[in-house]
Design an enzyme around this catalytic site. Structure first.
Site, mmCIF file in Angstrom:
data_model
loop_
_atom_site.group_PDB
_atom_site.id
_atom_site.type_symbol
_atom_site.label_atom_id
_atom_site.label_comp_id
_atom_site.label_asym_id
_atom_site.label_seq_id
_atom_site.Cartn_x
_atom_site.Cartn_y
_atom_site.Cartn_z
ATOM 1 C CB SER A 182 -5.748 -0.360 -3.981
ATOM 2 O OG SER A 182 -5.486 0.588 -4.989
ATOM 3 C CG HIS A 210 -4.449 -3.094 -0.721
ATOM 4 N ND1 HIS A 210 -5.370 -2.693 0.226
ATOM 5 C CD2 HIS A 210 -4.097 -1.981 -1.405
ATOM 6 C CE1 HIS A 210 -5.573 -1.397 0.118
ATOM 7 N NE2 HIS A 210 -4.820 -0.940 -0.864
ATOM 8 C CE LYS A 241 -2.435 0.291 1.549
ATOM 9 N NZ LYS A 241 -3.127 1.583 1.694
HETATM 10 C C1 LIG Z 1 -1.374 -0.585 -3.972
HETATM 11 C C2 LIG Z 1 -0.869 0.405 -2.997
HETATM 12 N N1 LIG Z 1 0.460 0.621 -2.932
HETATM 13 C C3 LIG Z 1 0.981 1.495 -2.047
HETATM 14 C C4 LIG Z 1 0.180 2.208 -1.179
HETATM 15 C C5 LIG Z 1 0.789 3.198 -0.238
HETATM 16 O O1 LIG Z 1 0.887 2.661 1.038
HETATM 17 P P1 LIG Z 1 0.917 3.624 2.316
HETATM 18 O O2 LIG Z 1 -0.497 3.940 2.657
HETATM 19 O O3 LIG Z 1 1.639 2.821 3.340
HETATM 20 O O4 LIG Z 1 1.668 4.863 1.910
HETATM 21 C C6 LIG Z 1 -1.187 2.005 -1.200
HETATM 22 C C7 LIG Z 1 -2.064 2.736 -0.236
HETATM 23 O O5 LIG Z 1 -2.869 3.538 -0.502
HETATM 24 C C8 LIG Z 1 -1.731 1.098 -2.134
HETATM 25 O O6 LIG Z 1 -3.054 0.890 -2.203
#
Ligand SMILES: Cc1ncc(COP(=O)(O)O)c(C=O)c1O
Length: 393
Positions: A182, A210, A241
């Site tokens: 991310s 992502h 997202k």
């Molecule tokens: C790589 C990654 N995994 C998991 C998440 C968590 O997802 P969520 O926003 O649905 O809790 C995020 C979000 O920030 C992320 O970037």
């Protein structure tokens, strides 16, 4: 008078302020769109994970409204007591068909899906072998599981192999990577890690937060993108997202999902989604299947913007996705860059240590399918102006 037992927090905040790393929350005063209003200023929004513009898509909006009219605003309970509605089951069936796995369980967030799953499938005799840049929710899940955590340098498959070679073959091991990282927008070494998992008998897990809605046919994720179907035991995706709503899910075998129904603590101990969220997610799957040209537009925009930044001379790291970092160096400079961009009408969030390494502070840009070429060109012009002013280019 009692002295403030939380005074140490105030002094930590003061330190952040002295380092130029203190952030206030930007307030969105309109819809989550490509051009919108934060803190009373209209800006081109390069900070949202709303890759496909689905947060405001009419089909999702209408589905959420209709579900609210029919079923109310809340589910009233955790899934395992009275909070499993037919619409939750429909969403899980639709996601399983979409991901081409036997079953899916939906969690309240991607964070809950990762942390809840890793903590449930492992115990303290086990080992997690994890990429150094994996998401915080994976790390928290690993800590909660009390398994031994072995971290290999980012995408260093040889190092992962050395870790695995030194572990007893009978030991249970989970090998885990993000599909898309991310902060850097690069892809995990999924094919190589799948081969390692097979060689060393590991459980293979990928966090496709992502990649959901972005990579693979109709946005099925990196497992589809790399042709790894059947080789990844646990696939996590997010609904927060590109899918435009909220939630996370795990796709895998029926037994994995049944086990998580019984043992994943966020599933057991936290209330399920409002029906409107489930309905919006179902509508999002319809959009991915019926309007895949949205994903093509996302990629056209991503290529245009990334090549524009590179042509200006910015360091965009190793990005291979619509996430493009603009690396500034030290934290205070990245924050200054972000602030100046905002004053000029472009919102790109600054990220500094500990979110990214100390000398690789950056602003992170994310283009969406709904940005117009004019908006992206405007953003590039602002980046050029501010980048020169701060001597980053
Ligand atoms: C790589 C990654 N995994 C998991 C998440 C968590 O997802 P969520 O926003 O649905 O809790 C995020 C979000 O920030 C992320 O970037």
């Amino acid at each position: 008078m009692r002295s403030d037992p939380l005074a140490y927090l105030t002094s930590e905040l003061d330190t952040l302020k002295q380092q130029g790393l203190y952030r206030h929350l930007r307030i969105l005063e309109d819809e989550q769109k490509a051009k919108t209003t934060f803190d009373h200023r209209q800006v081109v929004n390069l900070s949202s994970n709303n890759y496909l513009g689905l947060t405001t898509h009419p089909r999702l909006r209408e589905a959420a409204l209709e579900a609210t009219r029919r079923f109310g605003v809340g589910s009233g309970s955790v899934r395992t007591i009275a909070g499993t509605m037919e619409i939750h089951m429909e969403l899980e069936r639709r996601l399983a068909a979409f991901k081409q796995t036997e079953a899916v369980v939906v969690f309240q967030s991607g964070f809950a899906a990762n942390a809840g799953t890793v903590a449930a499938v492992l115990s303290k005799e086990d080992v997690v072998v994890s990429d150094a840049l994996n998401h915080a929710s994976i790390i928290d899940g690993a800590r909660l599981s009390r398994a031994t955590i072995k971290v290999f340098p980012h995408k260093d498959v040889d190092a992962a192999r050395r870790v695995l070679r030194d572990l007893p073959s009978a030991q249970r091991k989970l090998l885990i990577t993000d599909g898309v990282f991310s902060m850097d927008g690069d892809l995990g070494a999924l094919p190589e890690l799948c081969a390692l998992a097979e060689e060393f008998g590991c459980i293979m897990m990928v966090d496709d937060a992502h990649a959901s809605g972005v990579f693979g046919k109709n946005g099925r994720g990196t497992v589809d993108h790399f042709g790894m179907h059947g080789r990844v035991d646990i696939q996590v995706g997010t609904l927060s997202k590109a899918i435009g709503a909220l939630g996370g899910y795990v796709a895998g075998t029926r037994d994995l999902i049944d086990f998580l129904y019984h043992r994943a603590r966020p599933f057991l101990f936290s209330t399920s989604h409002p029906p409107a969220v489930a309905a919006a997610c179902i509508a999002a799957i319809d959009v991915l299947m019926e309007e895949p040209q949205i994903i093509d537009r996302l990629w056209e925009n991503a290529r245009f913007f990334k090549s524009g930044l590179e042509a200006l001379g910015f360091d965009t790291g190793l990005s291979a996705s619509p996430i493009t970092p603009v690396i500034a160096g030290e934290g205070a400079l990245a924050m200054k860059l972000s602030d100046r961009l905002f004053q000029e009408g472009v919102f790109a969030q600054g990220l500094a240590f500990p979110t990214v390494p100390r000398d690789k502070a950056r602003v992170r840009t994310i283009v969406t399918a709904t940005h117009t070429r004019d908006e992206l060109q405007f953003a590039l012009d602002v980046f050029a102006k501010v980048g020169r002013e701060l001597e980053i280019i």
